[in-house]
Design an enzyme around this catalytic site. Structure first.
Site, short mmCIF file in Angstrom:
data_model
loop_
_atom_site.label_atom_id
_atom_site.label_comp_id
_atom_site.label_asym_id
_atom_site.label_seq_id
_atom_site.Cartn_x
_atom_site.Cartn_y
_atom_site.Cartn_z
N ASP A 25 -52.76 19.93 -52.05
CA ASP A 25 -51.86 18.91 -52.61
C ASP A 25 -51.28 19.37 -53.94
OD1 ASP A 25 -50.51 16.54 -52.68
OD2 ASP A 25 -52.22 15.33 -53.32
N ASN A 73 -46.87 12.86 -42.66
CA ASN A 73 -45.86 13.62 -43.42
C ASN A 73 -44.47 13.58 -42.79
OD1 ASN A 73 -48.19 16.19 -44.55
ND2 ASN A 73 -47.43 14.39 -45.64
C1 FPP Z 1 -48.92 18.45 -50.24
O1 FPP Z 1 -48.22 18.56 -51.47
C2 FPP Z 1 -48.56 19.55 -49.38
C3 FPP Z 1 -47.98 19.43 -48.14
C4 FPP Z 1 -47.68 18.14 -47.52
C5 FPP Z 1 -47.60 20.61 -47.36
C6 FPP Z 1 -48.52 21.80 -47.49
C7 FPP Z 1 -47.76 22.96 -47.04
C8 FPP Z 1 -47.87 24.21 -47.53
C9 FPP Z 1 -48.88 24.63 -48.54
C10 FPP Z 1 -46.92 25.26 -47.08
C11 FPP Z 1 -46.94 25.56 -45.62
C12 FPP Z 1 -48.25 25.86 -45.06
C13 FPP Z 1 -48.58 26.93 -44.33
C14 FPP Z 1 -49.89 26.92 -43.63
C15 FPP Z 1 -47.71 28.12 -44.21
P1 FPP Z 1 -47.18 17.42 -51.86
O2 FPP Z 1 -45.86 17.82 -51.33
O3 FPP Z 1 -47.66 16.09 -51.36
O4 FPP Z 1 -47.21 17.51 -53.41
P2 FPP Z 1 -47.06 16.30 -54.43
O5 FPP Z 1 -48.27 15.42 -54.25
O6 FPP Z 1 -47.07 16.98 -55.76
O7 FPP Z 1 -45.76 15.61 -54.13
#
Ligand code: FPP
Length: 238
Positions: A25, A73
């Site tokens: 996250d 998501n």
């Molecule tokens: C949460 O951060 C992250 C995600 C919903 C996506 C995770 C994806 C990756 C790390 C990249 C792709 C993965 C692979 C396996 C290649 P957020 O967007 O909710 O962050 P925030 O809480 O700061 O808004």
């Protein structure tokens, strides 16, 4: 000099963690702080994902699970969803070339519906080609813990295997075949499980860090593993 480094490595060697899981996250906030679009945060997050997973495998943790995309998501803007899916496709392509000689199987856990046929085909090819290898990387994609349990129960029902017990339900889950996670690490500062590995993490230890996922380093992970090593796991006993 080299002996010193080698000795240090042994001193900081992690405890026996057979399965570590990550809630990655903080990508969005990482990007926002830099005045970048959220997609840039996911790109940075994907690089860190590759580095951290490789590090876990290098230090001998045989099973790593990451939460890449939840069933919730899909509510995000299309542009952001597309960017994450594209990163996954790129990861799969990379993995074919980079992991060909690495003894690791890749398993995608979660629902397949909603994903594009092209992505599903790539995922299945990678799973089939890597099946049976020693280590395992589970990528939770279009994943929800409740959804995983419901699909497992329905599968058991269809196969005439209900009523079931804990072992047979575990065996019907997407994550089957590997031990449950010992440690779940959540970056980004929030203190919740967000529907991740609900069944499997019944006795897992949790570690919450305020570090945003793209800022997570191997050094911090070492510290997290040292913290884990000091915990006394009782599994309901004394
Ligand atoms: C949460 O951060 C992250 C995600 C919903 C996506 C995770 C994806 C990756 C790390 C990249 C792709 C993965 C692979 C396996 C290649 P957020 O967007 O909710 O962050 P925030 O809480 O700061 O808004």
């Amino acid at each position: 000099m080299f002996g010193f480094f080698r000795r240090k490595k042994v001193e900081t060697a992690p405890p026996a963690v057979s399965h570590i899981a990550f809630i990655m996250d903080g990508n969005g906030r990482w990007a926002k702080r830099r005045g970048l679009p959220r997609e840039a945060g996911h790109r940075a997050g994907a690089k860190v994902f590759q580095r951290i997973v490789e590090y876990c495998l290098d230090i001998g943790i045989p099973t790593v699970t990451v939460y890449a995309f939840s069933t919730e998501n899909w509510r995000r803007p299309e542009k952001e969803v597309d960017a994450i899916m594209e990163l996954l496709e790129r990861y799969i392509d990379d993995t074919f070339s980079k992991y060909a000689d690495r003894d690791v199987e890749i398993v995608f856990v979660g629902r397949r519906d909603g994903l594009t046929p092209g992505l599903i085909e790539k995922m299945e090819r990678l799973e089939n080609e890597s099946r049976g290898r020693k280590s395992r990387v589970n990528i939770a994609l279009n994943y929800g813990g409740r959804d995983e349990i419901v699909r497992a129960v329905n599968r058991l029902y269809e196969e005439g295997k209900l009523p079931c017990d804990e072992a047979s339900l575990s065996a019907a889950l997407d994550c089957a075949g590997r031990p449950d996670p010992d440690l779940v690490v959540r970056t980004g500062g929030d203190l919740r499980t967000s529907n991740f590995l609900l069944w499997e993490s019944a006795y897992a230890e949790y570690f919450f860090t305020g570090t945003l996922w793209p800022d997570l380093t191997e050094r911090e992970l070492d510290r997290i593993l040292s913290d884990y090593a000091r915990r006394h796991r009782r599994f309901g006993g004394l």
